[in-house]
Every structure is written in C-alpha cells, then in structure tokens.
Write a protein that holds these residues in place. Structure first.
Motif, PDB file in Angstrom:
ATOM      1  N   ASN A 201      11.423   3.296 -16.102  1.00  0.00           N
ATOM      2  CA  ASN A 201      12.624   3.730 -15.377  1.00  0.00           C
ATOM      3  C   ASN A 201      13.093   2.728 -14.334  1.00  0.00           C
ATOM      4  N   VAL A 202      12.309   1.653 -14.117  1.00  0.00           N
ATOM      5  CA  VAL A 202      12.754   0.614 -13.177  1.00  0.00           C
ATOM      6  C   VAL A 202      13.922  -0.127 -13.818  1.00  0.00           C
TER       7      VAL A 202
ATOM      8  N   TYR B 244       0.833  -1.202   0.000  1.00  0.00           N
ATOM      9  CA  TYR B 244       0.000   0.000   0.000  1.00  0.00           C
ATOM     10  C   TYR B 244       0.868   1.253   0.000  1.00  0.00           C
ATOM     11  N   GLY B 245       0.276   2.363  -0.428  1.00  0.00           N
ATOM     12  CA  GLY B 245       0.958   3.648  -0.407  1.00  0.00           C
ATOM     13  C   GLY B 245       0.204   4.657   0.451  1.00  0.00           C
ATOM     14  N   CYS B 246       0.924   5.677   0.909  1.00  0.00           N
ATOM     15  CA  CYS B 246       0.326   6.710   1.754  1.00  0.00           C
ATOM     16  C   CYS B 246      -0.355   7.762   0.865  1.00  0.00           C
ATOM     17  N   LYS B 247      -1.655   7.966   1.090  1.00  0.00           N
ATOM     18  CA  LYS B 247      -2.392   8.950   0.295  1.00  0.00           C
ATOM     19  C   LYS B 247      -1.863  10.358   0.522  1.00  0.00           C
TER      20      LYS B 247
ATOM     21  N   ILE C 124      11.159  -4.998  -7.424  1.00  0.00           N
ATOM     22  CA  ILE C 124      11.270  -4.688  -5.989  1.00  0.00           C
ATOM     23  C   ILE C 124      10.249  -3.614  -5.648  1.00  0.00           C
ATOM     24  N   PRO C 125       9.394  -3.849  -4.628  1.00  0.00           N
ATOM     25  CA  PRO C 125       8.316  -2.908  -4.308  1.00  0.00           C
ATOM     26  C   PRO C 125       8.791  -1.469  -4.099  1.00  0.00           C
ATOM     27  N   SER C 126       9.932  -1.289  -3.418  1.00  0.00           N
ATOM     28  CA  SER C 126      10.420   0.075  -3.164  1.00  0.00           C
ATOM     29  C   SER C 126      10.799   0.775  -4.473  1.00  0.00           C
TER      30      SER C 126
ATOM     31  N   GLY D 198       6.015   7.566  -7.773  1.00  0.00           N
ATOM     32  CA  GLY D 198       5.760   8.679  -6.862  1.00  0.00           C
ATOM     33  C   GLY D 198       5.009   8.293  -5.614  1.00  0.00           C
ATOM     34  N   ILE D 199       5.169   7.057  -5.173  1.00  0.00           N
ATOM     35  CA  ILE D 199       4.425   6.539  -4.011  1.00  0.00           C
ATOM     36  C   ILE D 199       5.355   6.427  -2.802  1.00  0.00           C
TER      37      ILE D 199
END
Length: 781
Positions: free
Chosen positions: A664-665, A648-651, A672-674, A681-682
């Motif tokens: 760009n990954v 999940y990401g922070c709104k 990798i999730p990070s 932009g999460i």
C-alpha cells in the motif's frame, strides 16, 4: 548591447550614453576613416522591407536624415544593417524616430542617376555596432537605458506550482527581507520571503559578488520579479536560490504609485503584460496582506520596541572598533529625552552647529559589529532606512539633576529580523514625504534659536561620554547567541518575577547559561512518542545486536518466501551455528528495482550484516517468520534502518499490521519512514535532544527543560549518534553558549521563550519550565 532604447522627457534624453563618443556630421564622412568610436544621429526618413542576402543573412536598409543640416543637399544617407542587428531593428524602427548609430563602416556605390559615387554606412554586430533609438514615452521605465534585443516572452510560474530542481521566473509580494549583507564567504547575501495570489510563501536565499545586483527592496509590500530562480527543497521546505543569469526587478507596492523598476542593470525586458502583472499584484496585496506596521516615526517610538526608521543622516563618528555613532533625524521629536554620546574625543563627520540648532530633533544611534562597515561608508546628508532598530529606556545619573530617564537607540549586530541599513534614493516616495517634514521642522528649529530655548533643550537631554556601561551592557545583552522564531511582541521578563508567578504562562527572557545537563551530550538524545508523550532511551548497539541474535535462532519459513511482494534469497553462514539468513527483495509493480531504490526484509541477520546491507540498499526492515506472514520484531528494535539512521516505533501506541501491507506504500523508491510506519500500523518515535539548562539573568536562577528534534541546534537528533562531525559541531555550540574555564560575566546572552507548566508527583505539585520557539543564531553554528 547592439540595440538600446533611450527615454526622452520633454525632448531631453534621461540618459546620455553617447557622451564619450564623437559625433560626426554627414558632410564630413569619408572612406577609409575609423568610425568605431564615433556616431551619427538623425531622423529615420524611410525603412525598406527586411531582405535576405547570401547565406540567408538578414539585411535592413534605412534612410537617415540629418536634423541639424536639413537644408543641405547631402542631408540624407543610407544605412545598411546586417545579421541579427537587422532583424532586431526591423522590429522596433518607425519612420520619424530619432536614432543614433555608433560604430560603422563607410562604403561607396554608384547608385544615383548621375553615376556619381554615393556613400552609405554598414553596421553589424561583429563590428560592435550599437543603435540607439530615442522614444518620447515608455511605460514608466527607470532612468536607465533598456535593451530591446528582442523581447523574449517569459513565462511566470505561480508559487504553488514550484518543485525542486526547477529554474523559474516568478512574481511576488515581499513579506520579509534582509537587506544585502556580507556572508561568511566573499559574496553578499539577501534573504527574501515572497507570496503571490496562491497564498503560498517562498523564501529565497540570494547570493552575489556585487551588492548592487541583489534585489533593491525598501520595505515589506514591495513587489519583486525574479528571473532564473532555482528551486530546491531543504529540510522539507521549498526555497529559491540564485542560479546562473539570475536577475531581479523591484517595484513599489503602493496602489497608484508609478511603476518604476528598481535594478542596477541597464538592460532588462518589461512589457505591457509585466505592467499589468504588477498592477494586479498590488491590488491583490492591498486586500490580502496587512500593511507593514514596522515603519515608525521618532515621535511614536516607545521603549523596548523594534521598528524601522526612515531618516536623514546628519553626522557620524567611530566610537570604537565594534561600534559606530550615527546622528539622524526625521523631523519629529521623541516622547522621551534622547540619550547622547559626547563627541569631543571622537573624529566627527558632520555640521555640529546645524545639529546643535536642531537639538531635540536629533537622536544618537549606536550600531554594532557587522553594521559598522556599512555605517562608515554612509555619506552625511543621505537618506536612510534603518531596519529593526531597538529602543530602551535607561536611567542616567547627572551631577546637576536627579536621575533621568533617557531613550537609547541601538542597531545590534547580526541580521536577525532583517537588521540592517539601506540608503534610499531621493526619488523614493518616502524620501519625498520626509523632505517636506524636514523642511518645516528646520524652519521651526531656526526660529527657536535664542538662549532660553536652547538651555531648555539642553537640560532635557542627558549625555554620556560613551565610556560608561550604559550602551555596553545593552550591547552585550542584545548580541544574543540565540534568536527567537516567533512572538516578538512579548517583552522581556526578569527571572525573579517569573519565579513568583503561577503556571501556566509564557515569557520572553534574556539570560546566560550557567550550566547544563547532561555533560555527555550523546546522553541527551532520547526517543519521544508524539501520542502518549512517553520518553525512552535510544538502544545501544550491543543491546540491539543482542535482540537481533535472539531472533536469529529461528529458521526462516520457506512457505513465506518468493511472494507477489518480494523475491527471496537464503544463505547459510559459515560459522559453527550455520545460521539461515533470508533476504527478501521488495518489488515495485512486480519488478525488482535497483539496489539504491530497493527495500529489503532480512530474517536471521546480525547487526554487522544488516549494516553491510544498509550501505548497499535503500532501506532494511528486520523481520521474522510468523504463522501466516513475515512479521516485525519486537518494537524494541528499529522497524526501519536507512543507512546509519534507526527508526523506532512506540510499543504502547502501535498496532502492528502484516508485512504484506507494504504493497500500500505509494512511493516504492523513496520509502519515506512515516509512510512505511503508517501502513504497518506503527506510531513512529521521534529522536529528540532532552537537556536541562540552568539560566541566570542576574535577578534569579531558573532551570528550563529543552526538548528539540532539529530546530534549536540546527542538528538532527536522529543523525548525531552516528556522525562524529555533528557531535563535534554540537560540542562547539555548547562551548560557545557555556564557555568552560571563564567567568559567567563573559558568557554570551541567550534570548529565549520559556513556558511554565504544573507537574504533579504524588501529593506534591511543582512548576517546571520549557524552552520553545528559540534557535541558536547562525553565526554561532
């Protein structure tokens, strides 16, 4: 081994490998006799060049002169070596060497001028022949025989170049170690952390069915050489483990000390280059690594201290099934009277009259649990190093005197912080120094043997029958179900004192877990933002399915399909709604990867459909069609699904970027999730356990807050909601820490670090407490 090197000191061999074999005189050699378990010995008088016979078999011919009968006419005999043994001998033989050949065949040939039959010997590996070479000097080798077959050139890898899957040879300086201990299986285990000139640390988990084959380390600062160490990555940490053929050598790390390899193996390679490597590491460590301060003499010990002690064992006795008494000394006297255990009712091994003469120089150490078996095996008179010994000052009531303070010594159960016992050889430099101190102390003690001196000594040292709770309380307290990962210098603070102090502060405590919340452990998993520190609930599957279904009403935009980033496929569901579901397969440099490496983007899918795809593909991102590009759903839903794990990401903290940014990954196979979060932009949320522990140490009760992702329980919070096994493991751990249905007196003790901080709610200010740098002990998991 077919070829061995034996070191001679002043003409005397340090080892005698031929003791069990019968030596044969040259004159008594006969054809047809069995010499498989006999040997001849002499001086190497000539060496012919290495030749090759049929099938290119190497042949080496030498002349061996008998030293005992040098005047005899038959004092020289030819020896022929064949095969690999011939090649190996050719590399090390020099005229004048004393050699012995064990296991050979006697043959004859008519090669002398008179045509008489001459005897010669034949030696080769298939006949199990062994050649021993006696040399007068080697570079500080151990007293064991050493194989010279033939010296392989080993390549050593710096610690900063290690990668998972490699099998390497390394050198390093010991920063931390646990003496070998019996693991939960049948093997012995040792944990060793090393560092080299690259300043990179490597922790090694070494296993062996043989205690002696693990590295023989006596203290931090020793230098180790590991051969065939396997490198793996566990929880993002590089570590070393034993692989087939693992071998080790250990050297004292002190500058100027003799370079003598410690090993249980008789056969090892050690070259001039190895010698230089050890010297270089010693010099580097002397300026870059602080000398170990854990070795302490009895005269310098203080209460509430953990230290390593070098001592001699004078006596021992079993107290009960879980504790064992060791009486030791190091020639110095403790600054406080030492607590004594009466041994009248115990089966005691040792010279009590000698111990009585030494009086105040002897201390009693109680060892517990897994260390008891080791203590039982110790021989009285041996020299020991006891690691992570604990002292505590206790009050002792005496009928004849006022309350006295006595210093107790405990070696607690477990292996945390390297707790254990190791026997030191008499050749050890620390034992050398200790012997000198003991000799002087023994002379002084013998002079102080009159009645007055003895009575003074007896009065100053209280005793205990061992039945009182003096050491039982300490034992219960220290057999902690949790361990500390840092700040060991902090002393324990009672809860009653903590509750009176202002925040912020840091404390070390020892307490019991009276209760905890929430009781339903799955409710303890939350989502935490490392930026804004907000906390939110993990979405229930039914709520997540609802969000996905709401977004499934929009038809996928055909203009956004089949781009440079991905290939697209669309199908229509067979239900009444006839939903359009689009799946976009992200390419790697223009090529579609295999499914287990492939990231897919899905439009219009339900939760059950996404789960089916997540089982087949590496990663899934739920998306919807935007005006110009595919876009992520509201961050109420996961931005990435891998298997059963939702990310999940922070709104509040995220600033979403176009899906095309996935180009760009760098690594388009690991996803990798990070890395995914960064390009989109999460700010990712972290799964954490959030619990409240009510702690009780008998002086007060305190509520402490625990927030942990995977360190405290050794269980990833991100995986527990989808794993029945992990949920059962956590239930078991909590039932161990806070057992249901029994009195709190029998609960295990927890050793924790807590920090206090101020929280303002409206006009009210409150002090709260949080657990940190603490983890559940391995034997609880």
């Amino acid at each position: 081994m077919p070829l061995e090197l034996i070191k001679e000191v002043n003409g005397v061999p340090e080892v005698e490998p031929l003791n069990k074999l019968h030596k044969v005189d040259f004159r008594s050699l006969q054809l047809g006799c069995d010499y498989s378990k006999k040997y001849i010995q002499g001086k190497l008088s000539r060496i012919s060049p290495l030749t090759y016979g049929g099938n290119r078999t190497p042949i080496l011919k030498i002349g061996l002169q008998e030293q005992e009968n040098s005047d005899s006419e038959n004092n020289t005999i030819s020896v022929l070596f064949f095969g690999k043994l011939a090649k190996d001998c050719a590399k090390v033989f020099s005229e004048g060497d004393t050699i012995a050949v064990a296991g050979f065949i006697v043959l004859s040939s008519s090669t002398n001028r008179d045509g008489e039959h001459c005897l010669f010997l034949k030696a080769f590996e298939d006949f199990k022949s062994t050649v021993y070479v006696y040399v007068k000097s080697v570079i500080d080798f151990s007293t064991e025989s050493m194989s010279l077959v033939p010296a392989t050139r080993y390549i050593y890898t710096p610690l900063n170049e290690l990668k998972g899957g490699m099998i390497v040879n390394v050198y390093g300086v010991v920063k931390f170690f646990k003496p070998p201990y019996l693991s939960k299986g049948t093997d012995y285990c040792s944990v060793v952390t090393i560092v080299d000139q690259t300043s990179v640390k490597l922790t090694c988990l070494l296993f062996s069915g043989n205690y002696e084959s693990l590295p023989i380390i006596y203290k931090n600062g020793d230098i180790v050489r590991f051969h065939r160490l396997k490198i793996q990555v566990y929880k993002n940490e590089t570590q070393g483990i034993t692989s087939s053929g693992f071998a080790s050598l250990t050297f004292e790390g002190t500058l100027g000390a003799p370079i003598i390899p410690r090993t249980s193996s008789k056969y090892f390679n050690f070259t001039t280059e190895d010698h230089k490597t050890v010297e270089t590491l010693r010099a580097w460590a002397s300026t870059h690594i602080s000398p170990s301060s854990t070795l302490v003499k009895l005269c310098d010990v203080q209460p509430m201290q953990y230290f390593d002690l070098t001592c001699q064992l004078l006596g021992k006795a079993e107290v009960d099934g879980a504790s064992f008494l060791l009486k030791v000394w190091d020639g110095t006297r403790t600054p406080y009277p030492s607590w004594r255990v009466l041994v009248q009712d115990l089966v005691f091994h040792g010279d009590l009259s000698h111990i009585h003469r030494l009086q105040n120089l002897v201390v009693d150490i109680l060892v517990y649990d897994n260390h008891v078996q080791v203590a039982k095996s110790l021989k009285v008179g041996s020299f020991l190093r006891i690691y992570s010994l604990h002292t505590k000052l206790q009050s002792v009531n005496s009928e004849n005197q006022a309350t006295l303070l006595a210093l107790e010594f405990h070696l607690h159960g477990g292996t945390s912080y390297g707790r254990g016992i190791r026997v030191l050889p008499e050749s050890n430099s620390d034992v050398d120094q200790l012997k000198k101190v003991l000799e002087c102390a023994s002379l002084t003690a013998n002079q102080c043997s009159d009645g007055i001196c003895q009575s003074e000594c007896e009065d100053s040292f209280p005793t205990s029958s061992g039945s009182v709770s003096l050491y039982e309380v300490e034992r219960c307290q220290q057999l902690s179900a949790t361990i500390l990962t840092d700040h060991q210098y902090l002393e324990n603070t009672p809860l009653c004192a903590i509750l009176k102090q202002k925040a912020p502060q840091r404390y070390r405590i020892r307490a019991k877990l009276r209760s905890y919340k929430p009781k339903k452990l799955f409710q303890s998993v939350k989502l935490h933002c490392p930026n804004c520190h907000s906390m939110q609930e993990v979405l229930h599957e039914s709520d997540l399915d609802q969000i996905l279904q709401e977004n499934a009403t929009k038809t996928p935009d055909t203009k956004l399909q089949n781009t440079l980033l991905y290939d697209s496929k669309v199908w229509t569901t067979k239900d009444q709604r006839e939903r359009k579901v689009a799946v976009h397969f992200v390419k790697n440099n223009g090529i579609l990867p295999l499914s287990n490496d492939c990231l897919i983007l899905i439009e219009g899918g339900t939760l059950s459909e996404i789960y089916k795809l997540a089982n087949k593909f590496h990663s899934v991102i739920p998306v919807r069609s935007g005006h110009e590009d595919l876009e992520l759903l509201d961050l109420s839903a996961p931005f990435l699904i891998q298997g059963k794990i939702h990310h999940y990401g922070c709104k509040k903290c995220s600033s979403l970027r176009p899906i095309q940014n996935l180009n760009n990954v760098v690594d388009k196979t690991s996803w990798i999730p990070s890395s995914v979060a960064e390009v989109l932009g999460i700010v990712p949320l972290q799964h954490v356990f959030v619990m409240t522990f009510t702690l009780d140490d008998g002086t007060g009760v305190l509520e402490a807050y625990l927030m942990d992702s995977d360190k405290f329980f050794h269980i990833p919070a991100s995986e527990i909601l989808t794993s029945d096994y992990l949920q059962e493991s956590m239930d078991m751990i909590m039932n161990m820490l806070c057992p249901p249905g029994i009195k709190i007196d029998t609960y295990p003790w927890l050793e924790c670090f807590i920090k206090s901080y101020n929280v303002t709610s409206g006009t009210e200010q409150q002090i709260c407490y949080q657990i940190f740098d603490t983890t559940v002990a391995d034997d609880v998991i």
